[in-house]
Design a protein around this motif. Structure first.
Motif, short mmCIF file in Angstrom:
data_model
loop_
_atom_site.label_atom_id
_atom_site.label_comp_id
_atom_site.label_asym_id
_atom_site.label_seq_id
_atom_site.Cartn_x
_atom_site.Cartn_y
_atom_site.Cartn_z
N TYR A 37 -15.54 -23.42 -11.11
CA TYR A 37 -14.99 -22.66 -9.99
C TYR A 37 -16.02 -21.61 -9.59
N HIS A 38 -16.10 -21.32 -8.30
CA HIS A 38 -17.02 -20.27 -7.88
C HIS A 38 -16.29 -19.26 -6.99
N PHE A 39 -16.73 -18.02 -7.11
CA PHE A 39 -16.13 -16.91 -6.37
C PHE A 39 -17.24 -15.99 -5.90
N LEU A 40 -17.06 -15.41 -4.72
CA LEU A 40 -17.93 -14.34 -4.27
C LEU A 40 -17.31 -13.04 -4.77
N ILE A 41 -18.06 -12.27 -5.52
CA ILE A 41 -17.52 -11.08 -6.18
C ILE A 41 -17.02 -10.08 -5.13
N GLY A 42 -15.77 -9.69 -5.28
CA GLY A 42 -15.16 -8.73 -4.38
C GLY A 42 -14.66 -9.33 -3.07
N GLU A 43 -14.80 -10.61 -2.89
CA GLU A 43 -14.41 -11.28 -1.64
C GLU A 43 -12.95 -11.72 -1.74
N ARG A 44 -12.13 -11.23 -0.85
CA ARG A 44 -10.71 -11.55 -0.87
C ARG A 44 -10.34 -12.63 0.15
N LEU A 45 -11.28 -13.01 1.01
CA LEU A 45 -10.96 -13.96 2.08
C LEU A 45 -11.85 -15.20 2.07
N TYR A 46 -12.53 -15.47 0.97
CA TYR A 46 -13.48 -16.57 0.90
C TYR A 46 -12.79 -17.91 1.18
N ASN A 47 -13.29 -18.63 2.15
CA ASN A 47 -12.76 -19.93 2.58
C ASN A 47 -11.33 -19.85 3.14
N ASN A 48 -10.95 -18.70 3.65
CA ASN A 48 -9.63 -18.55 4.26
C ASN A 48 -9.70 -19.11 5.68
N LYS A 49 -8.85 -20.08 5.95
CA LYS A 49 -8.87 -20.75 7.26
C LYS A 49 -8.02 -20.03 8.29
N GLU A 50 -7.19 -19.08 7.85
CA GLU A 50 -6.29 -18.39 8.77
C GLU A 50 -6.94 -17.21 9.47
N LYS A 51 -7.97 -16.64 8.89
CA LYS A 51 -8.63 -15.48 9.48
C LYS A 51 -9.84 -15.93 10.29
N SER A 52 -10.18 -15.14 11.30
CA SER A 52 -11.33 -15.48 12.14
C SER A 52 -12.63 -15.20 11.38
N LYS A 53 -13.69 -15.88 11.78
CA LYS A 53 -14.98 -15.67 11.14
C LYS A 53 -15.46 -14.23 11.33
N GLU A 54 -15.18 -13.65 12.47
CA GLU A 54 -15.59 -12.27 12.75
C GLU A 54 -14.89 -11.30 11.79
N PHE A 55 -13.59 -11.53 11.59
CA PHE A 55 -12.83 -10.68 10.68
C PHE A 55 -13.38 -10.79 9.26
N ILE A 56 -13.66 -12.00 8.82
CA ILE A 56 -14.19 -12.23 7.47
C ILE A 56 -15.57 -11.60 7.32
N GLN A 57 -16.43 -11.73 8.32
CA GLN A 57 -17.76 -11.13 8.26
C GLN A 57 -17.66 -9.60 8.21
N LYS A 58 -16.75 -9.04 8.98
CA LYS A 58 -16.55 -7.59 8.96
C LYS A 58 -16.09 -7.14 7.57
N TRP A 59 -15.17 -7.91 6.97
CA TRP A 59 -14.68 -7.60 5.63
C TRP A 59 -15.80 -7.73 4.59
N LYS A 67 -18.95 -7.23 4.87
CA LYS A 67 -19.91 -6.13 4.94
C LYS A 67 -19.44 -4.90 4.17
N ARG A 68 -18.18 -4.85 3.80
CA ARG A 68 -17.64 -3.71 3.06
C ARG A 68 -17.59 -3.96 1.56
N ARG A 69 -17.97 -5.15 1.12
CA ARG A 69 -17.92 -5.43 -0.32
C ARG A 69 -18.91 -4.54 -1.06
N ARG A 70 -18.46 -3.93 -2.12
CA ARG A 70 -19.28 -2.96 -2.87
C ARG A 70 -20.55 -3.58 -3.44
N ILE A 71 -20.48 -4.83 -3.88
CA ILE A 71 -21.66 -5.45 -4.51
C ILE A 71 -22.80 -5.65 -3.50
#
Length: 154
Positions: free
Chosen positions: A118-140, A142-146
């Motif tokens: 299994y793989h995860f992006l550390i601190g990413e809460r929306l990874y591969n989420n199909k319901e959110k827009s790409k812009e929203f995910i990119q904005k989110w 950019k705020r990841r602490r890592i």
């Protein structure tokens, strides 16, 4: 009469005293269980087995085989696993004896359970989420602490 009043007052306050004593005990247990920990940075690397995992709020405190302190890792989700609507989080996957891998200057962590990876992006809460827009995910993202304050690979 005074003794009767004192007993009555003690009986009334006993549940409150027990609740406070329980809350203090739980707090002390959490501090002792977590112990000293270190934050995870982009330059942090490991390829080790999990000895213990503890979750408090949205953080995991992971003790690995070759480390004296626990690592503090923000819980992460990957919507490619399990139910696509809910995804699966790092805490529900990572257990004792699992192998975890993080390469230097990477924000990706791999959890290997037997023959599954299994793989995860550390601190990413929306990874591969199909319901959110790409812009929203990119904005989110950019705020990841890592990738902001803990990015020491620049």
């Amino acid at each position: 009469m005074k003794k009767l009043i004192k007993r009555y007052v003690l009986k009334e306050y006993l549940p409150v005293i027990l609740v406070f004593a329980t809350l203090i005990s739980i707090g002390i247990y959490q501090v002792i269980r977590i112990g000293e920990f270190e934050e995870i940075f982009l330059s942090t690397e490991f390829d080790e087995k999990v000895i213990d995992v503890y979750q408090e709020k949205s953080y995991l405190f992971v003790l690995l085989t070759n480390r004296a302190k626990r690592l503090e890792i923000r819980n992460s989700f990957n919507y490619d696993y399990e139910d696509e609507d809910e995804g699966i989080d790092l805490y529900s996957i990572m257990k004792q004896e699992d192998r975890v891998i993080k390469r230097k200057c990477s924000d990706t962590m791999f959890v290997i359970k037997g023959d599954k990876e299994y793989h995860f992006l550390i601190g990413e809460r929306l990874y591969n989420n199909k319901e959110k827009s790409k812009e929203f995910i990119q904005k989110w993202n950019k705020r990841r602490r890592i990738v902001t304050t803990n990015n020491d690979c620049r």
